[in-house]
Scaffold this active site. Structure first.
Site, PDB file in Angstrom:
ATOM      1  CB  SER A 196      -0.898   0.020   1.226  1.00  0.00           C
ATOM      2  OG  SER A 196      -1.466   1.313   1.340  1.00  0.00           O
ATOM      3  CG  MET A 239     -11.830  -2.652   5.200  1.00  0.00           C
ATOM      4  SD  MET A 239     -10.346  -2.248   4.250  1.00  0.00           S
ATOM      5  CE  MET A 239      -9.326  -1.447   5.488  1.00  0.00           C
ATOM      6  CG  MET A 286      -8.373   7.211   2.727  1.00  0.00           C
ATOM      7  SD  MET A 286      -7.414   7.243   4.247  1.00  0.00           S
ATOM      8  CE  MET A 286      -6.633   5.627   4.165  1.00  0.00           C
ATOM      9  CG  MET A 330     -11.379   3.420   2.278  1.00  0.00           C
ATOM     10  SD  MET A 330      -9.795   3.331   3.131  1.00  0.00           S
ATOM     11  CE  MET A 330      -8.707   3.370   1.719  1.00  0.00           C
ATOM     12  CG  ASP A 380      -5.202   2.433   0.846  1.00  0.00           C
ATOM     13  OD1 ASP A 380      -6.153   1.641   0.745  1.00  0.00           O
ATOM     14  OD2 ASP A 380      -4.062   2.093   1.212  1.00  0.00           O
ATOM     15  CG  HIS A 421      -3.950  -1.575  -1.598  1.00  0.00           C
ATOM     16  ND1 HIS A 421      -5.071  -2.292  -1.963  1.00  0.00           N
ATOM     17  CD2 HIS A 421      -4.332  -0.793  -0.550  1.00  0.00           C
ATOM     18  CE1 HIS A 421      -6.081  -1.972  -1.166  1.00  0.00           C
ATOM     19  NE2 HIS A 421      -5.661  -1.047  -0.299  1.00  0.00           N
ATOM     20  CG  ASP A 448      -6.441  -2.794   3.017  1.00  0.00           C
ATOM     21  OD1 ASP A 448      -5.301  -2.570   3.477  1.00  0.00           O
ATOM     22  OD2 ASP A 448      -7.110  -1.949   2.393  1.00  0.00           O
ATOM     23  CG  HIS A 450      -9.369   0.289  -0.471  1.00  0.00           C
ATOM     24  ND1 HIS A 450      -8.783   0.027   0.755  1.00  0.00           N
ATOM     25  CD2 HIS A 450     -10.707   0.311  -0.232  1.00  0.00           C
ATOM     26  CE1 HIS A 450      -9.711  -0.099   1.683  1.00  0.00           C
ATOM     27  NE2 HIS A 450     -10.890   0.084   1.118  1.00  0.00           N
TER      28      HIS A 450
HETATM   29  C1  DX5 Z   1      -6.416   1.528   5.579  1.00  0.00           C
HETATM   30  C2  DX5 Z   1      -5.989   1.237   4.171  1.00  0.00           C
HETATM   31  C3  DX5 Z   1      -4.893   0.269   4.074  1.00  0.00           C
HETATM   32  C4  DX5 Z   1      -3.605   0.720   4.725  1.00  0.00           C
HETATM   33  C5  DX5 Z   1      -2.908  -0.497   5.248  1.00  0.00           C
HETATM   34  O1  DX5 Z   1      -7.572   2.278   5.573  1.00  0.00           O
HETATM   35  O2  DX5 Z   1      -7.074   0.732   3.405  1.00  0.00           O
HETATM   36  O3  DX5 Z   1      -4.652  -0.140   2.731  1.00  0.00           O
HETATM   37  O4  DX5 Z   1      -2.762   1.411   3.852  1.00  0.00           O
HETATM   38  O5  DX5 Z   1      -1.810  -0.085   5.947  1.00  0.00           O
HETATM   39  P1  DX5 Z   1      -1.098  -1.023   7.015  1.00  0.00           P
HETATM   40  O6  DX5 Z   1      -0.574  -2.198   6.266  1.00  0.00           O
HETATM   41  O7  DX5 Z   1      -0.034  -0.131   7.569  1.00  0.00           O
HETATM   42  O8  DX5 Z   1      -2.128  -1.413   8.039  1.00  0.00           O
HETATM   43 ZN    ZN Z   2      -6.607  -0.207   1.404  1.00  0.00          ZN
END
Ligand code: DX5
Ligand code: ZN
Length: 220
Positions: free
Chosen positions: A9, A138, A38, A69, A36, A34, A176, A67
């Site tokens: 990620s 998650m 947000m 969010m 993310d 990956h 994840d 991903h």
């Molecule tokens: C959290 C994200 C993850 C995050 C995971 O909301 O969706 O993808 O980057 O990070 P680690 O591996 O540090 O938990």
């Molecule tokens: Zn993620």
């Protein structure tokens, strides 16, 4: 045990050295990037959006696993397809018309993923599992990297694997949040196909070596 895909990620990467960290992933044993996204509404944090993904896409040579969010992801499906996303995952909790959203993602040429928050039961997917290419379980509450793995995830992986098999679906199971060498092997044994790892990879001394270790660990 089958070899899992490893998806570092980039949330945990050095944003001032993104090209360097993209090349690191390119040269590693990792399978996917990956990414993310947000929005500060669905989750209590804001990460990065289209311009940053566009820059990453110029350097990344592997599958872009995005991903989302965010609330109302339907508005941006075509944008992410145009940016070069291969997989687009939306949250179950953010979609009123999930079936329609998944069809729209596929129509835009991407694999369609659904992410489940830790409190959302696997059974919510029972009528739609055949339409889902990827389920992202998650194993932390979404919004931040570096959190502790929620142990109940193992039970959810097993329940999801059963649902997939019962429906003769080919859905991939992605985990994840809080993935490390301590839980990777057990997750794959329970049925996980893809392991996302942010902090464990990028906060380590030698990320490429850590990725290789993670992959080897679950191969043995
Ligand atoms: C959290 C994200 C993850 C995050 C995971 O909301 O969706 O993808 O980057 O990070 P680690 O591996 O540090 O938990
Ligand atoms: Zn993620």
């Amino acid at each position: 045990m089958t070899t899992p895909r490893i998806a570092p990620s980039l949330l945990a990467a050095d944003f001032a050295n993104l090209q360097r960290d993209c090349e690191l992933v390119n040269e590693s044993d990792a399978d996917w990037f990956h990414l993310d996204v947000m929005d500060g509404v669905f989750v209590p944090n804001i990460s990065f959006g289209m311009p940053v993904i566009k820059a990453i896409a110029q350097h990344a040579t592997k599958t872009l696993d995005v991903h989302l969010m965010i609330v109302d992801p339907d508005r941006y499906i075509q944008h992410f397809a145009d940016l070069g996303a291969h997989n687009l995952t939306v949250h179950y909790e953010a979609c009123t018309h999930l079936h329609r959203t998944l069809q729209a993602i596929k129509a835009a040429g991407m694999k369609a993923g659904v992410a489940l928050n830790p409190h959302t039961p696997i059974a919510q997917l029972s009528d739609i599992i055949k339409d889902v290419d990827l389920v992202c379980l998650m194993s932390v509450n979404p919004g931040f990297g570096g959190q502790s793995f929620i142990e109940n995830t193992y039970e959810k992986v097993k329940a999801l694997k059963t649902l997939i098999n019962e429906n003769k679906a080919s859905t991939l199971i992605e985990i994840d949040g809080g993935v490390t060498s301590k839980n990777a092997e057990a997750l794959v044994a329970a049925g996980a196909d893809v392991l996302v790892a942010g902090s464990f990879v990028f906060k380590s001394k030698d990320p490429k070596h850590t990725i290789a270790q993670l992959k080897e660990l679950v191969q043995s």
